[in-house]
Write a protein that holds these residues in place. Structure first.
Motif, PDB file in Angstrom:
ATOM      1  N   VAL A  23       0.855  -1.198   0.000  1.00 17.46           N
ATOM      2  CA  VAL A  23       0.000   0.000   0.000  1.00 17.46           C
ATOM      3  C   VAL A  23       0.887   1.243   0.000  1.00 17.46           C
ATOM      4  CG1 VAL A  23      -1.771   1.277   1.250  1.00 17.46           C
ATOM      5  CG2 VAL A  23      -1.885  -1.231   1.129  1.00 17.46           C
ATOM      6  N   SER A  24       0.912   1.900  -1.166  1.00 16.46           N
ATOM      7  CA  SER A  24       1.866   2.987  -1.393  1.00 16.46           C
ATOM      8  C   SER A  24       1.232   4.371  -1.324  1.00 16.46           C
ATOM      9  CB  SER A  24       2.528   2.783  -2.760  1.00 16.46           C
ATOM     10  OG  SER A  24       1.558   2.533  -3.769  1.00 16.46           O
ATOM     11  N   LYS A  25       0.019   4.451  -0.814  1.00 11.01           N
ATOM     12  CA  LYS A  25      -0.659   5.754  -0.715  1.00 11.01           C
ATOM     13  C   LYS A  25       0.207   6.750   0.046  1.00 11.01           C
ATOM     14  CE  LYS A  25      -3.299   4.376   3.381  1.00 11.01           C
ATOM     15  NZ  LYS A  25      -4.503   3.675   3.846  1.00 11.01           N
ATOM     16  N   THR A  26       0.222   7.966  -0.417  1.00 10.66           N
ATOM     17  CA  THR A  26       1.012   9.108   0.108  1.00 10.66           C
ATOM     18  C   THR A  26       2.526   8.972  -0.153  1.00 10.66           C
ATOM     19  OG1 THR A  26       1.582   8.444   2.392  1.00 10.66           O
ATOM     20  CG2 THR A  26      -0.653   9.330   2.040  1.00 10.66           C
ATOM     21  N   LYS A  27       2.965   7.811  -0.637  1.00 13.52           N
ATOM     22  CA  LYS A  27       4.400   7.607  -0.862  1.00 13.52           C
ATOM     23  C   LYS A  27       4.788   7.999  -2.277  1.00 13.52           C
ATOM     24  CE  LYS A  27       4.960   6.196   3.254  1.00 13.52           C
ATOM     25  NZ  LYS A  27       5.739   6.967   4.225  1.00 13.52           N
ATOM     26  N   GLY A  28       6.003   8.498  -2.415  1.00 12.34           N
ATOM     27  CA  GLY A  28       6.462   8.997  -3.704  1.00 12.34           C
ATOM     28  C   GLY A  28       7.043   7.919  -4.588  1.00 12.34           C
ATOM     29  N   LYS A  29       7.402   8.355  -5.794  1.00  7.44           N
ATOM     30  CA  LYS A  29       7.937   7.452  -6.812  1.00  7.44           C
ATOM     31  C   LYS A  29       9.167   6.690  -6.328  1.00  7.44           C
ATOM     32  CE  LYS A  29       8.444  10.415 -10.161  1.00  7.44           C
ATOM     33  NZ  LYS A  29       8.919  11.067 -11.379  1.00  7.44           N
ATOM     34  N   ASP A  30      10.062   7.380  -5.607  1.00  2.17           N
ATOM     35  CA  ASP A  30      11.318   6.743  -5.208  1.00  2.17           C
ATOM     36  C   ASP A  30      11.073   5.558  -4.289  1.00  2.17           C
ATOM     37  OD1 ASP A  30      12.533   8.632  -6.717  1.00  2.17           O
ATOM     38  OD2 ASP A  30      13.333   9.803  -5.034  1.00  2.17           O
ATOM     39  N   ASP A  31      10.160   5.747  -3.338  1.00  2.00           N
ATOM     40  CA  ASP A  31       9.840   4.648  -2.414  1.00  2.00           C
ATOM     41  C   ASP A  31       9.214   3.474  -3.183  1.00  2.00           C
ATOM     42  OD1 ASP A  31      10.765   6.113  -0.325  1.00  2.00           O
ATOM     43  OD2 ASP A  31       8.814   6.508   0.600  1.00  2.00           O
ATOM     44  N   ILE A  32       8.317   3.798  -4.092  1.00  2.00           N
ATOM     45  CA  ILE A  32       7.654   2.730  -4.853  1.00  2.00           C
ATOM     46  C   ILE A  32       8.678   1.994  -5.717  1.00  2.00           C
ATOM     47  CG2 ILE A  32       5.913   2.222  -6.611  1.00  2.00           C
ATOM     48  CD1 ILE A  32       4.307   4.605  -5.522  1.00  2.00           C
ATOM     49  N   MET A  33       9.581   2.756  -6.333  1.00  2.00           N
ATOM     50  CA  MET A  33      10.591   2.124  -7.183  1.00  2.00           C
ATOM     51  C   MET A  33      11.568   1.267  -6.383  1.00  2.00           C
ATOM     52  SD  MET A  33       9.866   2.307 -10.254  1.00  2.00           S
ATOM     53  CE  MET A  33      11.379   1.562 -10.908  1.00  2.00           C
ATOM     54  N   GLU A  34      11.804   1.639  -5.141  1.00  2.90           N
ATOM     55  CA  GLU A  34      12.660   0.778  -4.318  1.00  2.90           C
ATOM     56  C   GLU A  34      11.980  -0.581  -4.101  1.00  2.90           C
ATOM     57  OE1 GLU A  34      14.326   2.342  -0.639  1.00  2.90           O
ATOM     58  OE2 GLU A  34      14.882   0.310  -0.003  1.00  2.90           O
ATOM     59  N   ALA A  35      10.704  -0.532  -3.791  1.00  4.19           N
ATOM     60  CA  ALA A  35       9.960  -1.795  -3.608  1.00  4.19           C
ATOM     61  C   ALA A  35       9.896  -2.572  -4.918  1.00  4.19           C
ATOM     62  CB  ALA A  35       8.558  -1.492  -3.087  1.00  4.19           C
ATOM     63  N   TYR A  36       9.735  -1.847  -6.023  1.00 11.70           N
ATOM     64  CA  TYR A  36       9.688  -2.478  -7.358  1.00 11.70           C
ATOM     65  C   TYR A  36      11.013  -3.187  -7.654  1.00 11.70           C
ATOM     66  CZ  TYR A  36       9.151  -2.729 -12.470  1.00 11.70           C
ATOM     67  OH  TYR A  36       9.078  -3.161 -13.776  1.00 11.70           O
ATOM     68  N   GLN A  37      12.108  -2.507  -7.375  1.00  8.03           N
ATOM     69  CA  GLN A  37      13.426  -3.117  -7.616  1.00  8.03           C
ATOM     70  C   GLN A  37      13.627  -4.361  -6.756  1.00  8.03           C
ATOM     71  OE1 GLN A  37      14.938  -2.176 -10.123  1.00  8.03           O
ATOM     72  NE2 GLN A  37      14.489  -0.014 -10.466  1.00  8.03           N
ATOM     73  N   ALA A  38      12.966  -4.372  -5.608  1.00  8.39           N
ATOM     74  CA  ALA A  38      13.060  -5.547  -4.731  1.00  8.39           C
ATOM     75  C   ALA A  38      12.129  -6.663  -5.196  1.00  8.39           C
ATOM     76  CB  ALA A  38      12.739  -5.153  -3.296  1.00  8.39           C
ATOM     77  N   GLY A  39      11.395  -6.409  -6.290  1.00  9.78           N
ATOM     78  CA  GLY A  39      10.572  -7.472  -6.876  1.00  9.78           C
ATOM     79  C   GLY A  39       9.065  -7.309  -6.693  1.00  9.78           C
ATOM     80  N   GLN A  40       8.653  -6.308  -5.919  1.00  9.96           N
ATOM     81  CA  GLN A  40       7.211  -6.128  -5.688  1.00  9.96           C
ATOM     82  C   GLN A  40       6.530  -5.586  -6.942  1.00  9.96           C
ATOM     83  OE1 GLN A  40       5.509  -7.064  -3.053  1.00  9.96           O
ATOM     84  NE2 GLN A  40       3.564  -6.217  -3.723  1.00  9.96           N
TER      85      GLN A  40
END
Ligand SMILES: *Cc1c(COP(=O)(O)O)cnc(C)c1O
Length: 219
Positions: A23-40
């Motif tokens: 749940v990435s609400k209120t979180k920015g692109k960088d935080d989401i991309m970190e999770a994405y790079q970790a495979g999420q």
């Protein structure tokens, strides 16, 4: 701890059949991309405008889930791409989703939200309304909707017995309808504060925000 570390740690504790929505609400692109790079790849948002803004700029293999309360007049903005809508709480909303999904040439996966908490501020069908909705849906007038299961939010309380009882109630409703329909196989329950309990009680999908991304700045 970093987002990557928290995500890895959570994934190690989740049973393999339980799906994690970050749940990435209120979180920015960088935080989401970190999770994405970790495979999420599955992310949840609760505001349409924020969801659309992130979908536009972030990688297209992200599966976006709408987890919040959805207003009918905003369905059109997400009907072209959203993977799963968790919070369907009225037949009027469902009809609008069906219409917009048809226009987008899609079949929209949805969960029906059930009101299981004590707080009246939370949304959802009660048990009787849910049975009525399932009956109407079963008549097949909504060809662009696929009901995949149920979603619920337990009361925000330290009282584990209360939370467990609410999850058990939702699971019992889920079992009732799952018997009749093979597509009906998602039980979305559990957030950062209560997901271990939710999994014990049969959750197949947890929605975790703060335990992955840290606390949110409330606005
Ligand atoms: C914000 C939110 C979550 C995640 O909450 P956390 O406590 O941060 O894990 C889960 N589900 C819904 C519907 C939410 O709005």
């Amino acid at each position: 701890m970093s987002i990557t570390d928290r995500l890895n740690q959570i994934e190690q504790t989740l049973p393999s059949e339980v799906i994690l929505v970050a749940v990435s609400k209120t979180k920015g692109k960088d935080d989401i991309m970190e999770a994405y790079q970790a495979g999420q790849r599955i992310f949840g948002e609760n505001k349409v405008q924020e969801l659309v803004g992130k979908w536009e700029v972030l990688p297209k293999d992200i599966q976006w889930h709408m987890i919040g309360h959805l207003q009918r007049n905003k369905v059109k903005y997400i009907a072209g791409f959203v993977t799963l809508i968790h919070g369907v709480d009225s037949m009027r909303l469902l009809r609008e989703i069906d219409k917009r999904a048809a226009q987008a040439g899609r079949v929209q996966d949805c969960l029906l939200q059930v009101h299981i908490a004590k707080e009246s501020t939370k949304f959802g069908f009660d048990g009787t309304e849910l049975a009525q909705a399932m009956e109407i849906i079963g008549q097949g007038h909504l060809p662009n909707i696929r009901i995949r299961g149920l979603m619920g939010m337990a009361t925000f309380t330290e009282d584990h017995t209360q939370v467990r009882t609410e999850f058990q109630f939702l699971k019992s409703l889920f079992d009732t309808f799952q018997k009749t329909d093979g597509d009906f196989n998602i039980l979305s329950m559990g957030m950062s504060g209560d997901y271990p309990l939710a999994i014990e009680e049969g959750s197949t999908m947890v929605r975790l925000g703060s335990s992955i991304f840290g606390s949110r700045n409330t606005t």
